[in-house]
Design a protein around this motif. Sequence first.
Motif, short mmCIF file in Angstrom:
data_model
loop_
_atom_site.label_atom_id
_atom_site.label_comp_id
_atom_site.label_asym_id
_atom_site.label_seq_id
_atom_site.Cartn_x
_atom_site.Cartn_y
_atom_site.Cartn_z
N GLU A 1 21.76 65.22 30.00
CA GLU A 1 22.52 64.23 30.75
C GLU A 1 23.89 63.93 30.16
OE1 GLU A 1 19.93 62.45 27.70
OE2 GLU A 1 19.44 63.67 29.42
N SER A 2 24.08 64.20 28.87
CA SER A 2 25.39 63.93 28.27
C SER A 2 26.32 65.13 28.35
CB SER A 2 25.22 63.49 26.81
OG SER A 2 24.62 64.53 26.06
N GLY A 3 25.81 66.28 28.79
CA GLY A 3 26.65 67.47 28.92
C GLY A 3 26.94 68.11 27.58
N TRP A 4 27.87 69.01 27.59
CA TRP A 4 28.26 69.71 26.37
C TRP A 4 29.21 68.84 25.58
CZ3 TRP A 4 27.38 71.87 31.02
CH2 TRP A 4 26.42 72.88 31.06
N ARG A 5 29.10 68.91 24.25
CA ARG A 5 29.94 68.10 23.37
C ARG A 5 30.57 68.98 22.31
NH1 ARG A 5 26.48 64.61 20.53
NH2 ARG A 5 24.88 66.11 21.05
N VAL A 6 31.82 68.69 22.00
CA VAL A 6 32.54 69.37 20.93
C VAL A 6 32.81 68.34 19.84
CG1 VAL A 6 34.68 70.54 20.28
CG2 VAL A 6 33.62 71.02 22.50
N ARG A 7 32.43 68.68 18.62
CA ARG A 7 32.67 67.80 17.47
C ARG A 7 33.94 68.28 16.76
NH1 ARG A 7 27.72 66.06 14.26
NH2 ARG A 7 27.85 64.48 15.91
N ILE A 8 34.85 67.34 16.55
CA ILE A 8 36.08 67.59 15.80
C ILE A 8 35.82 67.17 14.35
CG2 ILE A 8 38.54 67.10 15.60
CD1 ILE A 8 37.70 68.48 18.26
N LEU A 9 36.10 68.09 13.43
CA LEU A 9 35.83 67.88 12.01
C LEU A 9 37.13 67.88 11.21
CD1 LEU A 9 32.89 70.40 11.85
CD2 LEU A 9 32.69 67.92 11.81
N ASP A 10 37.32 66.87 10.38
CA ASP A 10 38.49 66.75 9.51
C ASP A 10 38.20 67.52 8.23
OD1 ASP A 10 40.59 66.02 7.90
OD2 ASP A 10 40.28 63.87 8.11
N LEU A 11 38.91 68.61 8.01
CA LEU A 11 38.68 69.43 6.83
C LEU A 11 39.27 68.83 5.56
CD1 LEU A 11 39.31 72.95 8.41
CD2 LEU A 11 37.13 71.76 8.06
N SER A 12 40.13 67.82 5.69
CA SER A 12 40.75 67.20 4.52
C SER A 12 39.82 66.19 3.86
CB SER A 12 42.06 66.50 4.90
OG SER A 12 41.79 65.35 5.68
N GLU B 1 34.74 59.92 7.78
CA GLU B 1 33.37 59.77 7.31
C GLU B 1 32.54 60.98 7.72
OE1 GLU B 1 29.61 56.81 7.99
OE2 GLU B 1 31.61 55.95 8.09
N ASP B 2 31.89 61.60 6.76
CA ASP B 2 31.11 62.83 6.98
C ASP B 2 31.95 63.95 7.59
OD1 ASP B 2 28.75 61.69 5.97
OD2 ASP B 2 28.23 60.87 7.93
N GLY B 3 33.27 63.83 7.53
CA GLY B 3 34.15 64.85 8.08
C GLY B 3 34.29 64.80 9.59
N ILE B 4 33.58 63.89 10.24
CA ILE B 4 33.58 63.82 11.71
C ILE B 4 34.72 62.91 12.18
CG2 ILE B 4 32.28 63.17 13.77
CD1 ILE B 4 29.71 63.69 12.07
N VAL B 5 35.61 63.48 12.98
CA VAL B 5 36.69 62.70 13.57
C VAL B 5 36.20 62.07 14.87
CG1 VAL B 5 39.00 62.80 14.58
CG2 VAL B 5 38.47 64.14 12.54
N GLU B 6 35.61 62.90 15.74
CA GLU B 6 35.08 62.41 17.01
C GLU B 6 34.25 63.49 17.69
OE1 GLU B 6 37.94 61.90 20.29
OE2 GLU B 6 39.34 63.11 19.14
N ASP B 7 33.45 63.06 18.65
CA ASP B 7 32.72 63.96 19.53
C ASP B 7 33.33 63.81 20.92
OD1 ASP B 7 31.05 64.69 17.47
OD2 ASP B 7 29.34 63.52 18.15
N VAL B 8 33.70 64.94 21.51
CA VAL B 8 34.31 64.94 22.84
C VAL B 8 33.27 65.48 23.81
CG1 VAL B 8 36.19 65.84 24.26
CG2 VAL B 8 36.58 65.35 21.82
N GLY B 9 33.01 64.74 24.87
CA GLY B 9 32.04 65.17 25.88
C GLY B 9 32.69 65.29 27.24
N GLY B 10 31.87 65.66 28.23
CA GLY B 10 32.35 65.73 29.60
C GLY B 10 32.80 67.09 30.06
N PHE B 11 32.44 68.14 29.32
CA PHE B 11 32.84 69.49 29.72
C PHE B 11 32.00 69.95 30.91
CE2 PHE B 11 34.03 68.96 25.34
CZ PHE B 11 35.33 69.42 25.34
#
Length: 124
Positions: free
Chosen positions: A8-19, A23-33
């Motif tokens: 129901e939430s669709g596909w999600r892309v997680r953006i990771l901060d390599l620097s 927190e935990d390297g996660i910038v955000e999760d983008v959904g709605g694809f």
Amino acid sequence: MSDSTADESGWRVRILDLSGGAEDGIVEDVGGFVDLSHANAFARAYVRDSIERCRVPGASPREVLQSWLSFGEDAEILDVGDEGWRSANELDDFTANPATPMERDWRALDPRRLVEDDEDADDE
């Protein structure tokens, strides 16, 4: 998860901060694809853009990679297993060959923008 079985939430892309700034390297999760290929294309363009932002004139591919690994952002498609695009598969090509503006244009693929554009059209 395949294109025909998105939850129901669709596909999600997680953006990771390599620097390491998030927190935990996660910038955000983008959904709605709309489908997995849309999520894959967004992730690929997002990483291409991140690598280009880390590229400086005259840098070798190795230097570009080192800069990206220190300051860039990666993207991964969540919960798709081997069907999801992975930056590791293309890093050598991305760091050796500068991207075109079209290859970097993740904003044109951003589903949040598509929703905003749809809402703007409804207001007219």
